[in-house]
Each structure stands twice: as C-alpha cells, then as structure tokens.
Design a protein around this motif. Structure first.
Motif, PDB file in Angstrom:
ATOM      1  N   ALA A  18      17.021 113.664  65.288  1.00 14.04           N
ATOM      2  CA  ALA A  18      16.072 114.494  66.041  1.00 14.04           C
ATOM      3  C   ALA A  18      14.646 114.236  65.560  1.00 14.04           C
ATOM      4  O   ALA A  18      13.724 114.108  66.372  1.00 14.04           O
ATOM      5  CB  ALA A  18      16.435 115.967  65.904  1.00 14.04           C
ATOM      6  N   ALA A  19      14.470 114.162  64.238  1.00 15.00           N
ATOM      7  CA  ALA A  19      13.136 113.904  63.688  1.00 15.00           C
ATOM      8  C   ALA A  19      12.626 112.539  64.138  1.00 15.00           C
ATOM      9  O   ALA A  19      11.446 112.382  64.484  1.00 15.00           O
ATOM     10  CB  ALA A  19      13.170 113.969  62.159  1.00 15.00           C
ATOM     11  N   LEU A  20      13.513 111.558  64.177  1.00 15.34           N
ATOM     12  CA  LEU A  20      13.107 110.222  64.606  1.00 15.34           C
ATOM     13  C   LEU A  20      12.739 110.209  66.093  1.00 15.34           C
ATOM     14  O   LEU A  20      11.758 109.562  66.479  1.00 15.34           O
ATOM     15  CB  LEU A  20      14.232 109.230  64.315  1.00 15.34           C
ATOM     16  CG  LEU A  20      13.861 107.771  64.245  1.00 15.34           C
ATOM     17  CD1 LEU A  20      12.745 107.518  63.241  1.00 15.34           C
ATOM     18  CD2 LEU A  20      15.077 106.938  63.885  1.00 15.34           C
ATOM     19  N   TRP A  21      13.480 110.929  66.908  1.00 18.13           N
ATOM     20  CA  TRP A  21      13.151 111.024  68.332  1.00 18.13           C
ATOM     21  C   TRP A  21      11.804 111.712  68.534  1.00 18.13           C
ATOM     22  O   TRP A  21      10.982 111.260  69.338  1.00 18.13           O
ATOM     23  CB  TRP A  21      14.247 111.772  69.087  1.00 18.13           C
ATOM     24  CG  TRP A  21      15.288 110.851  69.619  1.00 18.13           C
ATOM     25  CD1 TRP A  21      16.504 110.566  69.065  1.00 18.13           C
ATOM     26  CD2 TRP A  21      15.210 110.074  70.812  1.00 18.13           C
ATOM     27  NE1 TRP A  21      17.179 109.656  69.831  1.00 18.13           N
ATOM     28  CE2 TRP A  21      16.404 109.343  70.924  1.00 18.13           C
ATOM     29  CE3 TRP A  21      14.244 109.928  71.793  1.00 18.13           C
ATOM     30  CZ2 TRP A  21      16.655 108.473  71.974  1.00 18.13           C
ATOM     31  CZ3 TRP A  21      14.490 109.064  72.855  1.00 18.13           C
ATOM     32  CH2 TRP A  21      15.689 108.345  72.935  1.00 18.13           C
ATOM     33  N   ILE A  22      11.586 112.802  67.812  1.00 14.44           N
ATOM     34  CA  ILE A  22      10.304 113.513  67.926  1.00 14.44           C
ATOM     35  C   ILE A  22       9.163 112.599  67.494  1.00 14.44           C
ATOM     36  O   ILE A  22       8.112 112.543  68.147  1.00 14.44           O
ATOM     37  CB  ILE A  22      10.329 114.820  67.103  1.00 14.44           C
ATOM     38  CG1 ILE A  22      11.308 115.807  67.733  1.00 14.44           C
ATOM     39  CG2 ILE A  22       8.934 115.431  66.993  1.00 14.44           C
ATOM     40  CD1 ILE A  22      11.625 117.012  66.860  1.00 14.44           C
ATOM     41  N   ALA A  23       9.370 111.864  66.402  1.00 17.93           N
ATOM     42  CA  ALA A  23       8.346 110.933  65.934  1.00 17.93           C
ATOM     43  C   ALA A  23       8.076 109.848  66.986  1.00 17.93           C
ATOM     44  O   ALA A  23       6.923 109.511  67.253  1.00 17.93           O
ATOM     45  CB  ALA A  23       8.772 110.299  64.608  1.00 17.93           C
ATOM     46  N   GLY A  24       9.127 109.318  67.581  1.00 21.14           N
ATOM     47  CA  GLY A  24       8.962 108.286  68.595  1.00 21.14           C
ATOM     48  C   GLY A  24       8.248 108.804  69.835  1.00 21.14           C
ATOM     49  O   GLY A  24       7.356 108.137  70.379  1.00 21.14           O
ATOM     50  N   ILE A  25       8.619 109.998  70.269  1.00 19.88           N
ATOM     51  CA  ILE A  25       7.947 110.601  71.418  1.00 19.88           C
ATOM     52  C   ILE A  25       6.476 110.860  71.087  1.00 19.88           C
ATOM     53  O   ILE A  25       5.589 110.634  71.909  1.00 19.88           O
ATOM     54  CB  ILE A  25       8.670 111.897  71.844  1.00 19.88           C
ATOM     55  CG1 ILE A  25      10.030 111.544  72.461  1.00 19.88           C
ATOM     56  CG2 ILE A  25       7.823 112.708  72.819  1.00 19.88           C
ATOM     57  CD1 ILE A  25      10.956 112.736  72.650  1.00 19.88           C
ATOM     58  N   GLY A  26       6.221 111.305  69.853  1.00 19.57           N
ATOM     59  CA  GLY A  26       4.838 111.522  69.415  1.00 19.57           C
ATOM     60  C   GLY A  26       4.025 110.242  69.438  1.00 19.57           C
ATOM     61  O   GLY A  26       2.862 110.243  69.862  1.00 19.57           O
ATOM     62  N   LEU A  27       4.625 109.153  69.006  1.00 17.00           N
ATOM     63  CA  LEU A  27       3.924 107.865  69.020  1.00 17.00           C
ATOM     64  C   LEU A  27       3.564 107.461  70.448  1.00 17.00           C
ATOM     65  O   LEU A  27       2.438 107.027  70.720  1.00 17.00           O
ATOM     66  CB  LEU A  27       4.786 106.790  68.352  1.00 17.00           C
ATOM     67  CG  LEU A  27       4.200 105.382  68.288  1.00 17.00           C
ATOM     68  CD1 LEU A  27       2.898 105.364  67.512  1.00 17.00           C
ATOM     69  CD2 LEU A  27       5.199 104.437  67.657  1.00 17.00           C
ATOM     70  N   VAL A  28       4.504 107.636  71.359  1.00 16.17           N
ATOM     71  CA  VAL A  28       4.246 107.307  72.764  1.00 16.17           C
ATOM     72  C   VAL A  28       3.163 108.226  73.335  1.00 16.17           C
ATOM     73  O   VAL A  28       2.231 107.760  74.005  1.00 16.17           O
ATOM     74  CB  VAL A  28       5.548 107.389  73.591  1.00 16.17           C
ATOM     75  CG1 VAL A  28       5.267 107.297  75.083  1.00 16.17           C
ATOM     76  CG2 VAL A  28       6.525 106.305  73.162  1.00 16.17           C
TER      77      VAL A  28
END
Length: 173
Positions: A18-28
C-alpha cells in the motif's frame, strides 16, 4: 512462532505494498502537477499557485514511504564488505544491530517530525489553505513504517525466518 511471523509478514507485506502504491501515485501526481504548471506558465501566461507547494508536499510522501519500503526489502544503504567473511551467526548479529539502529532512526523521525508538525500546525499554507503540519506528516508516517518494518525484520530473524534481500544472500553461502 514461525507461523505467527508468517502472518505478520503478510500484514506487513500488504502495508508495504500500500505504501509503495501511494508513493507511486504521488510520483505520478507530482509529475502531472509540475507539467500543468509549465503548461499554464509558458503557454497560457498564467500560474497555478498551488502546484509547487502541493508537489513538494507530495514529494515528501513518496520519498519517505518509498524509503520505508526499501528498508523492509533490505535495500537501504549498507556497508556489506565485512559480511562476506563472517559466519552465518555473525551476519545475523550485524543485520540485527543494523535493524536496531534503523528503528532508532525511525523513532527519531517520529519524535522530531511530530514536533515540527505541532509547531507548524497553526500556520496556514497560503496557496493550499491547509495547515503547515501537513508538510511534516510524511516524516512521521515514514518513521512509523521504518520502525514497524525494522522490528519485523528483527522478529523474522529471531523466529528463524530470513529477511528478503539479506536472506537470499545468506542462504547461498
């Protein structure tokens, strides 16, 4: 104990994912916000006043969440040269010491990040209209994850289960 740790590892894996998905969405999102700012500024001769502070805040989230996931996976900065000459038990002791220090660092992130958030909670970011504390919440959240993931690594090692990256290398030798 191993079955309990496997259950804990599944929960931590879900949290890490979940943290990795949130980080990835944040980067986008940050990339989109910056691209929109460039478009507005240079093509429309206007400015989006909220895009830069929002991008910086989002950057804090993906940096600290991503760093915590990297710690769980064993990709944090380390000096491994001594590990190549130590027996298995020595490697495990050094890895555990490293995880203890990393957990302590995460505790510092929580403590000092919370202090910063509390000191800036009364300030309002003019372009976003939200509390200044939001700038420091990623430090606290990242610190919580760093502590949890470091403790998980220690507990997995104590239960005889290997941790991700280091476990693979240890089993080969």
């Amino acid at each position: 104990m191993q079955n309990t740790m496997k259950s804990v590892a599944r929960v931590m894996g879900t949290l890490s994912g979940a943290a990795l998905w949130i980080a990835g969405i944040g980067l986008v999102l940050m990339t989109v916000f910056i691209a929109a700012q460039v478009f507005w500024r240079y093509l429309l001769n206007d400015s989006l006043t909220w895009s830069e502070p929002a991008s910086v805040m989002i950057m804090g989230w993906f940096i600290f969440l991503g760093a915590a996931v990297g710690i769980r996976e064993g990709y944090h900065l380390s000096f491994d040269i001594l590990l190549h000459v130590l027996p298995q038990r020595g490697k495990e002791i050094l890895h555990t010491l490293s995880d203890i220090f990393v957990a302590g660092f995460g505790g510092g992130m929580i403590f000092y990040g919370a202090q910063l958030a509390m000191k800036t909670a009364g300030n309002q970011m003019p372009s976003l209209g939200i509390s200044g504390a939001f700038d420091f919440l990623p430090i606290v959240a990242g610190g919580v994850l760093v502590v949890l993931f470091s403790l998980e690594r220690i507990a997995r090692r104590a239960a005889g289960l290997h941790t991700a990256r280091f476990g693979e290398a240890e089993q080969e030798h």
